[in-house]
Design a protein around this motif. Sequence first.
Motif, short mmCIF file in Angstrom:
data_model
loop_
_atom_site.label_atom_id
_atom_site.label_comp_id
_atom_site.label_asym_id
_atom_site.label_seq_id
_atom_site.Cartn_x
_atom_site.Cartn_y
_atom_site.Cartn_z
N UNK A 163 33.12 66.74 47.60
CA UNK A 163 34.56 67.34 47.88
C UNK A 163 35.16 66.09 46.26
N UNK A 164 34.17 65.44 45.83
CA UNK A 164 34.60 64.30 45.21
C UNK A 164 34.42 64.87 43.65
N UNK A 165 33.40 65.94 43.32
CA UNK A 165 32.86 66.04 42.07
C UNK A 165 33.95 67.93 42.10
N UNK A 166 34.35 68.32 43.00
CA UNK A 166 34.72 69.79 43.19
C UNK A 166 36.48 69.38 42.78
N UNK A 167 36.28 68.42 42.62
CA UNK A 167 38.03 67.97 42.35
C UNK A 167 38.02 68.16 41.02
N UNK A 168 37.31 67.67 40.14
CA UNK A 168 37.37 68.11 39.10
C UNK A 168 36.72 69.06 38.69
N UNK A 169 35.60 70.86 39.23
CA UNK A 169 35.82 71.31 38.37
C UNK A 169 33.87 71.57 38.34
N UNK A 170 33.89 70.56 39.26
CA UNK A 170 31.66 70.35 39.01
C UNK A 170 31.63 71.09 40.24
N UNK A 171 30.06 71.54 40.11
CA UNK A 171 29.67 71.89 41.82
C UNK A 171 28.21 70.17 41.39
N UNK A 172 28.28 69.93 42.67
CA UNK A 172 26.97 69.35 42.99
C UNK A 172 26.27 69.30 42.84
N UNK A 173 25.79 70.40 42.84
CA UNK A 173 24.48 70.78 42.67
C UNK A 173 24.02 70.92 40.75
N UNK A 174 24.75 70.91 40.42
CA UNK A 174 24.16 70.91 38.91
C UNK A 174 24.17 69.59 38.72
N UNK A 175 24.52 68.61 39.08
CA UNK A 175 24.00 67.51 39.21
C UNK A 175 22.98 66.85 39.93
N UNK A 176 21.82 67.36 39.95
CA UNK A 176 20.53 67.19 40.35
C UNK A 176 20.55 66.12 41.40
N UNK A 177 21.39 65.33 41.94
CA UNK A 177 20.89 64.32 42.74
C UNK A 177 19.77 64.19 43.99
N UNK A 189 28.14 63.96 12.29
CA UNK A 189 29.13 64.29 11.07
C UNK A 189 30.51 63.75 11.96
N UNK A 190 30.18 64.23 13.26
CA UNK A 190 31.80 64.52 13.72
C UNK A 190 31.78 63.09 15.07
N UNK A 191 32.65 62.27 14.79
CA UNK A 191 32.37 61.00 16.27
C UNK A 191 34.65 61.66 16.97
N UNK A 192 33.90 61.47 18.70
CA UNK A 192 34.57 61.95 19.60
C UNK A 192 35.01 61.31 20.24
N UNK A 193 36.17 59.76 20.35
CA UNK A 193 35.95 59.14 21.22
C UNK A 193 36.86 59.59 22.92
N UNK A 194 37.52 58.58 23.86
CA UNK A 194 38.65 58.53 24.41
C UNK A 194 37.59 59.83 25.87
N UNK A 195 35.97 59.88 25.82
CA UNK A 195 35.74 59.78 26.79
C UNK A 195 34.83 59.33 27.88
N UNK A 196 34.93 59.97 28.72
CA UNK A 196 34.66 59.32 30.19
C UNK A 196 33.84 60.05 31.49
N UNK A 197 32.44 59.13 31.31
CA UNK A 197 31.66 59.42 32.74
C UNK A 197 31.90 59.77 33.49
N UNK A 198 31.71 61.35 33.90
CA UNK A 198 32.10 61.76 35.15
C UNK A 198 30.32 61.36 36.19
N UNK A 199 29.84 62.09 35.51
CA UNK A 199 27.80 62.39 36.35
C UNK A 199 27.33 62.35 35.15
N UNK A 200 26.70 61.87 35.19
CA UNK A 200 24.93 62.47 34.09
C UNK A 200 23.13 62.72 34.85
N UNK A 201 23.57 64.00 34.48
CA UNK A 201 22.20 64.63 34.98
C UNK A 201 20.95 64.14 34.14
N UNK A 202 19.97 64.58 34.67
CA UNK A 202 18.35 64.57 33.68
C UNK A 202 18.44 64.84 32.82
#
Length: 303
Positions: free
Chosen positions: A50-64, A258-271
């Motif tokens: 339910x938590x990750x579905x809120x952000x449009x991410x399937x929990x199966x993709x996180x390989x928890x 070449x590109x620097x992108x700022x302002x991101x937050x880490x929702x999750x990290x898989x392998x």
Amino acid sequence: MTTRVPARRSNPSEQSARGKSFLEKAAYVVTPGTVVFGLLYYFGSTYRSAYYDYFGVRVSELELAPQDYVMGSTTAIFLPLLIAVVLGLLGVASFVLVDNQLSKRGLDRLRRQVSWALVAAGIGLLLLAFPVFLRPRWWQQAVSLFLASGWPRELLPPLIVAFGAILVMFGRHLRRDASRYRERVRAITDGLLIALVAMTLFFDMALYASGAGKAEAGQETNQHYMNMTGVVIHSREPISTQAYDACKDKGTGGGSYRFTCAGFRVLAKSKTRYFLLLERGKDVATLVLKDDDSIRVVVWKAS
């Protein structure tokens, strides 16, 4: 002259104890632990889904890992489990108090009346609550006047079922019938009612876990993801058209990245992937980046 010593008869309990294999003995310990672990895993996975579905991410993709789901179950079930235990203790104390009061002489008739009243009230609640699971229009119109949308409306029908089943059990136990046949019938009925209470509480806790996950994600959004780790992405190419405004092109003099992108937050990290959030006004974009040599991630902490 030889004297025969009579063989000592072993106790039946000792024979049964010796006859049990190691697996049979271990089952007494392993089985309850397996059931508890399975429940924690289920409620934890419901919460995280339910938590990750809120952000449009399937929990199966996180390989928890399984332990990740179990750790998340404490947030999902602690409050409802605590409430269930407290209400259970209060219910047992109330039953003992009523039973003791009605055990006095001359109150047999009143005891039977209270017993039938509890059974009738419990059956009435069961007959009312089961159709409510179908969410008829009249129910939605009735509860909308008293209960806000969300958890209260979803949790109420299972609680009514559980409360009705408990009233039926209490009422039947107030009837002291010495008939062996009726005792068997009562034991079977109690088993079915206990199973009904367990299933409804399981259903209720699953709904609560799902609602808790969504509420936690909504709270993170309202706090602008301040509790999440902030990162700066250094990339060889623009990472996404959605995040183009957040990226700065340093030109050919910027080196390999070449590109620097700022302002991101880490929702999750898989392998193999990063799941990032980028807040854009009232909206938020969820980006998935492959963790390879095309990007370099730098963690930063907001002041």
